[in-house]
Design a protein around this motif. Structure first.
Motif, PDB file in Angstrom:
ATOM      1  N   ASN A 128      15.120 -20.450   2.963  1.00 37.15           N
ATOM      2  CA  ASN A 128      13.676 -20.692   2.834  1.00 37.15           C
ATOM      3  C   ASN A 128      13.257 -20.672   1.367  1.00 37.15           C
ATOM      4  N   PHE A 174       0.103 -23.329   9.610  1.00 40.75           N
ATOM      5  CA  PHE A 174       0.046 -23.768  11.021  1.00 40.75           C
ATOM      6  C   PHE A 174      -0.127 -22.554  11.950  1.00 40.75           C
ATOM      7  N   TRP A 220      14.147 -24.870  12.469  1.00 41.56           N
ATOM      8  CA  TRP A 220      13.088 -25.471  11.652  1.00 41.56           C
ATOM      9  C   TRP A 220      12.619 -26.776  12.306  1.00 41.56           C
ATOM     10  N   GLY A 221      13.573 -27.531  12.815  1.00 44.31           N
ATOM     11  CA  GLY A 221      13.241 -28.800  13.478  1.00 44.31           C
ATOM     12  C   GLY A 221      12.317 -28.585  14.659  1.00 44.31           C
ATOM     13  N   TYR A 225      14.411 -29.499   4.164  1.00 44.97           N
ATOM     14  CA  TYR A 225      13.237 -30.334   4.446  1.00 44.97           C
ATOM     15  C   TYR A 225      12.530 -30.580   3.120  1.00 44.97           C
ATOM     16  N   PHE A 276       9.924 -19.331   7.142  1.00 43.00           N
ATOM     17  CA  PHE A 276       9.458 -20.712   7.063  1.00 43.00           C
ATOM     18  C   PHE A 276       8.592 -20.948   5.821  1.00 43.00           C
ATOM     19  N   CYS A 325      16.712 -24.585   4.572  1.00 39.91           N
ATOM     20  CA  CYS A 325      16.375 -23.899   5.829  1.00 39.91           C
ATOM     21  C   CYS A 325      17.001 -22.508   5.912  1.00 39.91           C
ATOM     22  N   GLN A 326      18.181 -22.365   5.335  1.00 42.80           N
ATOM     23  CA  GLN A 326      18.909 -21.094   5.440  1.00 42.80           C
ATOM     24  C   GLN A 326      18.204 -19.997   4.651  1.00 42.80           C
ATOM     25  N   MET A 350      21.329 -33.789  11.072  1.00 39.43           N
ATOM     26  CA  MET A 350      20.145 -33.155  10.499  1.00 39.43           C
ATOM     27  C   MET A 350      20.537 -32.516   9.167  1.00 39.43           C
ATOM     28  N   PRO A 351      19.744 -32.737   8.129  1.00 38.24           N
ATOM     29  CA  PRO A 351      20.080 -32.108   6.840  1.00 38.24           C
ATOM     30  C   PRO A 351      19.779 -30.602   6.860  1.00 38.24           C
ATOM     31  N   ASP A 352      20.255 -29.917   5.859  1.00 34.84           N
ATOM     32  CA  ASP A 352      20.018 -28.467   5.783  1.00 34.84           C
ATOM     33  C   ASP A 352      18.708 -28.137   5.083  1.00 34.84           C
ATOM     34  N   VAL A 363      10.273 -26.148  15.145  1.00 32.08           N
ATOM     35  CA  VAL A 363       8.953 -25.676  14.691  1.00 32.08           C
ATOM     36  C   VAL A 363       8.198 -26.790  13.955  1.00 32.08           C
ATOM     37  N   ILE A 364       8.879 -27.447  13.021  1.00 30.64           N
ATOM     38  CA  ILE A 364       8.187 -28.412  12.156  1.00 30.64           C
ATOM     39  C   ILE A 364       7.952 -29.744  12.870  1.00 30.64           C
ATOM     40  N   LEU A 365       8.958 -30.237  13.557  1.00 29.21           N
ATOM     41  CA  LEU A 365       8.829 -31.567  14.155  1.00 29.21           C
ATOM     42  C   LEU A 365       8.248 -31.524  15.563  1.00 29.21           C
ATOM     43  N   PRO A 423      19.472 -22.421  11.489  1.00 28.91           N
ATOM     44  CA  PRO A 423      18.170 -22.562  10.816  1.00 28.91           C
ATOM     45  C   PRO A 423      17.642 -23.995  10.817  1.00 28.91           C
ATOM     46  N   LYS A 424      18.522 -25.000  10.572  1.00 27.19           N
ATOM     47  CA  LYS A 424      17.988 -26.363  10.449  1.00 27.19           C
ATOM     48  C   LYS A 424      17.441 -26.865  11.787  1.00 27.19           C
ATOM     49  N   ASN A 451       6.470 -28.693  16.738  1.00 25.07           N
ATOM     50  CA  ASN A 451       5.416 -27.661  16.784  1.00 25.07           C
ATOM     51  C   ASN A 451       5.711 -26.561  17.805  1.00 25.07           C
ATOM     52  N   ILE A 471       2.792 -31.271  10.530  1.00 24.20           N
ATOM     53  CA  ILE A 471       3.179 -30.404   9.409  1.00 24.20           C
ATOM     54  C   ILE A 471       3.872 -31.282   8.359  1.00 24.20           C
ATOM     55  N   VAL A 519       4.189 -24.011   7.457  1.00 26.77           N
ATOM     56  CA  VAL A 519       4.330 -23.426   8.794  1.00 26.77           C
ATOM     57  C   VAL A 519       3.446 -22.185   8.911  1.00 26.77           C
TER      58      VAL A 519
END
Lengths: 413, 219
Positions: free
Chosen positions: A160, B138, B48-49, A145, B131, A157-158, A141-143, B51-53, B44-45, B55, A124, B135
């Motif tokens: 979207n 995906f 997301w990790g 992407y 997301f 991320c919070q 980890m940053p907040d 899911v994104i990193l 959330p971060k 899968n 992805i 995503v």
């Protein structure tokens, strides 16, 4: 007519499913697990040491056929096994005239590795951009992407949603460096457990390679001067405390380079005909040598270089694959082909077709004759049964099973 | 007559259809709650990790719904026909038998298609709420083969139910399961088989004609 089409679809369904599952079950029973050898280079006796397995016991041999047990192997590879040797008090004080200490061994020990399925993959396209100089020992980890489409976008991320300020800041910084959007390839190490952060190497739409990271919240975008004619197809960035190179890259022509810290100068690795679709790539490095191994399903090629990447020694070994063994010969005779939905060389699900070769034709011809006799017995003329014969001739045992199971429809349709 | 046929088929399968729709909505609600819980519990971060990193397939609860829906609808529609050989009556309607059969399965096909589109839209919307579009893509890519698998399950189940002879059913069942497995077990979004899935999935609709022919001829 439609009934005939329905019957053909039924035959094809059976052929298709049989050609996947029958070879699969066959190999579940007869496949030999071939253990690929590992090849090491001893900085003590300057010889290759190849791992072998006899039953459950692992031993090592060199090219002269000398056998070594585990303790001897560890003594011959003290840099690789320094922790074990320290624990038993056997780590030498010096090696090749260089004093050994834990810090320098640990610093110089490196391991780079990529397998074929890690190359043939489509992750992805969203990445975390770490703060590379946060002043903290551990990365966080940053907040958000990022993605690089027609601009450098950050997604929170919070919520979207796009972080406009950060997006504008980074897009402007890249534009100033004449980055051409969108990105063709983005490579970095998104693991927050790495020792430090070097950000990402990004190939722009004009094949120019940029190094991008975040320093104290500000973008750092550097054009690497790596020639755009290089045809980069894969990059692997991996921060190591040695800080000799950022990572490695492969080109379409099968060349492998390290991207050095010396102003992004490329170091070409001495590989011949490297096939990244079939060969796993690994580099084991220590204070004295770099041991580069290219391992396929049936071969290993190992090249040892000094720290200046000049070739010191080479080793090559081949072994038979499953298809070269008796079970493989039988499979190639019985099955005219085999279908698989996945392959160890790729992360993609796709149909992987393997044609067995001309030897399977004999069985197919015999089965076709047998089918002809069966059809005659069922009182089905050649005019009505020709398609069945073609199916058996082309698909051998699979078609034969299908024709046996699906009887011909009668003459009224 | 087609309208009357639609109504007759609808009467047979409406409860199965609404039941599967309700089940789908319940499972999608569970998926939604599961994401909300994941976002809340690990942040959330980090979610997301995963899911994104890595899968992490947060939506696999919907994996078997289409196949289940396909089988249930086929049973609801065709098993009453097989009781007391009622299918024979349908086949005596003043229309071509094959056309009638295609009309019958087209009803189940369009209902399932509607249900799967609804599931895809909802799972896409749920994913898109939490997301980015990458995503969502995906998720939809991964679940595409599951939906086509639902249609295949319907066509193959219908063929197996209509087949009058058990020995031939026993031939069809394992090969149908093997074929279906290709659609469902693909939990890998990195596939390049969309066209194959779509084409072969629709091709299985023709399979019903052969057992129907056996049924009609009583062979």
């Amino acid at each position: 007519m439609l009934i005939k089409i329905s019957r053909i679809v039924c035959l094809l369904l059976i052929v298709f499913v049989a050609s996947i599952y029958i070879p699969k079950y066959y190999w579940l029973k007869f496949e030999k697990n071939i253990r690929r050898p590992m090849v090491y280079y001893s900085p003590v006796n300057h010889e290759f040491l190849i791992s072998k397995l006899a039953g459950k016991e692992m031993f090592y041999v060199d090219r002269k056929g000398n056998k070594y047990d585990r303790d001897q192997f560890e003594n011959l590879t003290p840099l690789l096994n320094y922790r074990q040797l320290i624990s038993v008090g056997k780590l030498p004080d010096s090696l090749n005239g260089v004093a050994l200490n834990i810090e320098s061994i640990r610093l110089n020990n490196i391991m780079l590795r990529v397998t074929t399925d890690e190359i043939d993959v489509k992750p992805i396209q969203l990445f975390p951009l770490f703060e590379s100089r946060s002043g903290r020992v551990r990365l966080e980890m940053p907040d958000d992407y990022f993605r690089i489409t027609d601009r450098f976008e950050f997604l929170d991320c919070q919520t979207n949603s796009i972080n406009q300020d950060k997006t504008n800041l980074f897009t402007d910084a890249l534009s100033k460096e004449k980055f051409s959007f969108p990105a063709k390839m983005i490579s970095g190490n998104p693991n927050y457990k790495k020792p430090f952060d070097e950000g990402y190497f990004v190939l722009d739409s004009k094949n120019k390679l940029y190094h991008i990271k975040m320093v104290k919240g500000k973008p750092l975008c550097v054009f690497t001067n790596i020639p755009d004619s290089l045809d980069i197809v894969y990059m692997n960035i991996n921060e190591t405390p040695l800080r000799e190179f950022y990572g490695f890259l492969f080109t379409k022509q099968g060349e492998a380079y390290l991207i050095s810290y010396d102003n992004y100068k490329l170091i070409k690795l001495p590989l011949d005909n490297f096939d990244m679709q079939k060969e796993n790539f690994s580099v084991i490095g220590d204070m004295f040598y770099r041991t580069i191994s290219l391992t396929s399903a049936k071969s290993i090629r190992t090249i040892v270089t000094d720290r200046n990447y000049r070739v010191v020694d080479r080793y090559e070994d081949f072994w038979p694959g499953n298809y070269e063994m008796p079970a493989g010969a039988v499979a190639a005779t019985i099955f005219p082909f085999a279908l698989r939905l996945g392959d160890a060389s790729s992360s993609f699900s796709n149909f992987y077709f393997r044609f067995s070769g001309i030897q399977s034709l004999l069985i197919s011809i015999v089965l076709t004759i047998l089918t002809y006799l069966i059809l005659r017995n069922r009182k089905i003329s050649f005019k009505k049964g020709w398609f069945d014969l073609i199916i058996v001739l082309c698909t051998g045992i699979f078609g034969f099973i299908a024709v046996l199971l699906v009887k011909n429809i009668d003459n009224n349709n | 007559m087609y309208n009357a046929l639609i109504y007759k088929e609808w009467l047979k399968i409406r409860w199965a259809f609404w039941g599967m729709t309700l089940l789908s909505l319940l499972i999608l609600t569970y998926v939604l709650l599961n994401i909300a819980y994941g976002m809340e519990s690990v942040g959330p971060k980090n979610f997301w990790g995963f899911v994104i990193l890595m899968n992490y397939p947060f939506f696999t609860d919907i994996q078997y719904i289409p196949v289940l829906a396909g089988i249930v609808l086929a049973f609801a529609q065709f098993s009453p026909e097989m009781n007391s050989s009622r299918l024979k009556l349908t086949m005596h309607l003043p229309a071509k038998e094959n056309t009638l059969l295609f009309q019958m399965i087209s009803i189940g096909f369009f209902l399932l298609l509607g249900l799967f589109i609804l599931i895809s839209v909802l799972v896409g919307t749920i994913s898109g709420f939490y997301f980015p579009k990458e995503v969502v893509s995906f998720v939809l890519n991964t679940s595409f083969s599951w939906s086509i698998g639902g249609l295949v399950a319907y066509f193959l189940s219908a063929a197996i139910i209509i087949e009058p002879v058990w020995s031939r059913r026993l031939v069809l069942i394992p090969f149908s399961l093997g074929f279906l497995d290709l659609f469902i077990s693909t939990g890998n979004p990195h596939y390049q088989l969309e066209v194959f899935f779509l084409f072969s999935g629709l091709l299985t609709s023709v399979l019903i004609l052969l057992p129907a022919y056996h049924f009609k001829r009583g062979i």
